[in-house]
Every structure is written in structure tokens, then in C-alpha cells.
Write an enzyme that holds these catalytic residues in place. Structure first.
Site, mmCIF file in Angstrom:
data_model
loop_
_atom_site.group_PDB
_atom_site.id
_atom_site.type_symbol
_atom_site.label_atom_id
_atom_site.label_comp_id
_atom_site.label_asym_id
_atom_site.label_seq_id
_atom_site.Cartn_x
_atom_site.Cartn_y
_atom_site.Cartn_z
ATOM 1 N NE ARG A 37 -3.971 -2.047 2.271
ATOM 2 C CZ ARG A 37 -4.953 -2.243 3.124
ATOM 3 N NH1 ARG A 37 -5.090 -1.269 4.204
ATOM 4 N NH2 ARG A 37 -5.736 -2.980 3.065
ATOM 5 C CB CYS A 38 4.388 1.738 -0.499
ATOM 6 S SG CYS A 38 5.786 2.821 -0.572
ATOM 7 N N GLY A 39 3.304 4.237 -2.077
ATOM 8 C CA GLY A 39 3.377 4.816 -3.360
ATOM 9 C C GLY A 39 4.100 4.345 -4.353
ATOM 10 C CB THR A 76 3.031 -0.637 -4.162
ATOM 11 O OG1 THR A 76 3.068 -0.423 -2.841
ATOM 12 C CG2 THR A 76 2.680 -2.037 -4.617
#
Length: 196
Positions: free
Chosen positions: A72-74, A76
Site C-alpha cells: 500500500r505504498c506509493g 508499490t
């Protein structure tokens, strides 16, 4: 006579002091990757996301890229670049190891959900560890070792931080999260270390 001898002694001492300071300054510019490590990366292992072991000793004489990852990371979408890197270089002595972590509050899922997410969305087939800590007092021993031997550059500041272990079993380079796996600087570092 005593005064002359005393003056010579003081001048010699001052010269030695200057030389010592110069030597210390010179060595402060060298990378810690050239230091004599007490242990090499090969002493470490991870539990894989499937439950078996990932032993770094199985990858001696290879370049190992260890990346802390999250779903859920920018950043990813860097999974795509990491998979491409693995596909392009796995037969040229490169190993990519993904290390899921919730240290930055962006990997809430359990191991089964993480594995499914990676395979379904990015066709990941490089090794993944179980979800672990990569920073702080509870961090995996590998990350403590990297920090102790390479310095603060080895500490992940965010997800998708990349640590490159050379064929010598030492940290040879690190890359911040913003450096894409497809960036020329990253690829050039990989190629250079594969050749060494």
C-alpha cells in the site's frame, strides 16, 4: 642545548599530530563497504513467505539485492521493475529478495495475503521473506548488520529501500526508495558488481 632538543621534540610532536589528523581525515572518506567486516552477509537467513528458509549463504558469489516492500505504498509499482530486474539478471548471478514490512504502516496483510497480492498483481516469482521489521530494536539481524557495517545509508527510511550486497558478501551500495529499479544509476551499479 637542552632548549634546542626540547624545541625539536615539540616540532616532531606537532608534525606527528598533523600526520595523524590527515590520515584520519583520509580514512573518513572511504566507504564502509571496504572495511573488514566481522561477519559477511552469508551468515544471515530469513524465513520465506512460504515458510521455508532463504539462506544468503546459498547465494555466495552472486550480487544480492535486498528490498523492503509493501503493498500500500506509493512506490508499490516498483514491484514491476524488481521483477524485470530479476527476469533480466537472475541467470547472470543476481538475486532479488523482497522483504515485506509494516514498519511504515503500509503492509497490514498477513503472509498469505502479501504473497497473493504480489503474484496476482505483479507476477512476482523472486524470493519473498515473511513480514518482518527492518528498522528499530526489533529489526531483523541482517538489517542491524547492514547498519553497523555500512552506516546510516543502509537504514530504510521508507519502503522499497534497496541494499546491494556484492560478490564479497558486503554491502556495496544502497538506494533510496525514490530510485526506481529501472534507473540507469541502479542498473549500472548492478552491472558493475556482477562483473567484479
Amino acid at each position: 642545548m637542552c632548549y634546542v632538543a626540547f624545541k625539536c621534540t615539540i616540532e616532531s610532536f606537532q608534525k606527528m599530530k598533523k600526520i595523524t589528523i590527515l590520515v584520519l581525515i583520509m580514512f573518513s572518506f572511504f566507504s564502509k563497504s571496504s572495511a573488514n567486516y566481522n561477519e559477511l552477509a552469508y551468515v544471515f537467513q530469513f524465513n520465506s513467505i512460504q515458510g521455508d528458509n532463504i539462506k544468503l549463504s546459498d547465494y555466495k558469489n552472486k550480487v544480492i539485492v535486498v528490498v523492503n516492500v509493501a503493498s500500500r505504498c506509493g512506490f508499490t509499482n516498483q514491484y514491476t521493475g524488481l521483477q524485470q530486474l530479476w527476469t533480466n539478471y537472475k541467470n547472470k548471478d543476481l538475486v532479488v529478495i523482497g522483504v515485506p514490512t509494516n514498519d511504515f504502516k503500509q503492509e497490514p496483510g498477513n503472509n498469505a495475503k502479501i504473497k497473493d497480492f504480489c503474484e496476482t498483481n505483479f507476477d512476482i516469482d523472486f524470493p519473498l521473506t515473511e513480514k518482518i521489521n527492518v528498522i528499530g530494536k526489533n529489526s531483523h539481524p541482517f538489517y542491524k548488520w547492514a547498519k553497523n557495517n555500512y552506516g546510516n545509508g543502509a537504514i530504510p527510511k521508507w519502503n522499497f529501500h534497496k541494499i546491494v550486497i556484492g560478490r564479497n558478501g558486503k554491502v556495496v551500495d544502497t538506494f533510496a526508495s525514490i530510485t526506481k529499479p529501472s534507473s540507469s544509476r541502479f542498473i549500472n551499479s548492478i552491472k558493475k558488481n556482477i562483473k567484479n
